[in-house]
Write a protein that holds these residues in place. Structure first.
Motif, PDB file in Angstrom:
ATOM      1  N   UNK A  50      40.123  -5.856  96.706  1.00 38.34           N
ATOM      2  CA  UNK A  50      40.436  -6.334  95.358  1.00 38.34           C
ATOM      3  C   UNK A  50      41.405  -5.402  94.638  1.00 38.34           C
ATOM      4  N   UNK A  51      41.186  -4.108  94.708  1.00 41.48           N
ATOM      5  CA  UNK A  51      42.072  -3.162  94.006  1.00 41.48           C
ATOM      6  C   UNK A  51      43.506  -3.288  94.506  1.00 41.48           C
ATOM      7  N   UNK A  52      43.681  -3.385  95.821  1.00 36.62           N
ATOM      8  CA  UNK A  52      45.027  -3.534  96.387  1.00 36.62           C
ATOM      9  C   UNK A  52      45.653  -4.869  95.982  1.00 36.62           C
ATOM     10  N   UNK A  53      44.836  -5.920  95.938  1.00 36.22           N
ATOM     11  CA  UNK A  53      45.338  -7.231  95.528  1.00 36.22           C
ATOM     12  C   UNK A  53      45.834  -7.184  94.087  1.00 36.22           C
ATOM     13  N   UNK A  54      45.036  -6.604  93.208  1.00 35.12           N
ATOM     14  CA  UNK A  54      45.448  -6.495  91.803  1.00 35.12           C
ATOM     15  C   UNK A  54      46.702  -5.641  91.642  1.00 35.12           C
ATOM     16  N   UNK A  55      46.805  -4.579  92.421  1.00 35.37           N
ATOM     17  CA  UNK A  55      48.013  -3.748  92.389  1.00 35.37           C
ATOM     18  C   UNK A  55      49.221  -4.536  92.873  1.00 35.37           C
ATOM     19  N   UNK A  56      49.056  -5.277  93.959  1.00 35.72           N
ATOM     20  CA  UNK A  56      50.167  -6.077  94.501  1.00 35.72           C
ATOM     21  C   UNK A  56      50.621  -7.124  93.492  1.00 35.72           C
ATOM     22  N   UNK A  57      49.670  -7.810  92.878  1.00 37.48           N
ATOM     23  CA  UNK A  57      50.025  -8.824  91.881  1.00 37.48           C
ATOM     24  C   UNK A  57      50.749  -8.156  90.712  1.00 37.48           C
TER      25      UNK A  57
END
Length: 171
Positions: free
Chosen positions: A7-14
């Motif tokens: 989730x943290x990586x997904x939010x960073x990518x977005x």
């Protein structure tokens, strides 16, 4: 950027890809927002920067719809009702038409709003829901969200960046 696996990586990518895209969208001259000179989402077709923003709004809205349907326990009709994965070009055309009546400022505001809703809904979901199991075929919810948010943002930014460079005034 690496494919997010949590989730943290997904939010960073977005957040990262959206921020970069937004900076380039701010550089589009108002007089050119409806100029259909960007390569389109259908081979041999062209679109405008406004169409590109409409496309992103459409996909982000679809992701939110998928998540809402899933939350209610309803069947999710991927990618969209009346469309199959082999019909993404016509789906893109639908998105262009859906938002063609909005001016540039309203398109950008709607894109910012739908992105914020997406970030909020991802933030509110537990890690196991996003990455703990397959959701569509072999893909997790997190991966499906990434396929239809941060990846298209990066793709759109690349298209737009190239378009802006080609139209920069000579110095």
């Amino acid at each position: 950027m690496a494919v997010p696996t949590c989730k943290a990586e997904l939010l960073t990518a977005i957040g990262t890809s959206f921020g970069k895209l937004l900076r380039d969208l701010e550089r589009v001259p108002l007089s050119r927002v409806r100029e259909t000179t960007l390569p389109g989402h259908v081979a041999g077709d062209s679109m405008s920067p406004a169409d590109l923003v409409s496309y992103l709004i459409g996909w982000n809205s679809l992701v939110l719809k998928w998540l809402e349907q899933d939350d209610r326990g309803a069947a999710v009709d991927f990618p969209a009702t009346g469309f199959k994965w082999t019909q993404l070009g016509p789906l893109a055309q639908k998105f262009y038409a859906d938002y063609q009546g909005l001016d540039w400022a309203d398109l950008i505001a709607l894109l910012v709003s739908v992105n914020a809703r997406l970030v909020d809904t991802v933030s509110a979901r537990p890690e196991p829901e996003l990455y703990g199991q397959a959701w569509y075929g072999k893909w997790t919810k997190g991966r499906m969200i990434q396929f239809n948010s941060s990846s298209p943002y990066a793709n759109a930014r690349g298209r737009l960046h190239k378009w802006l460079r080609a139209r920069a005034p000579a110095t």
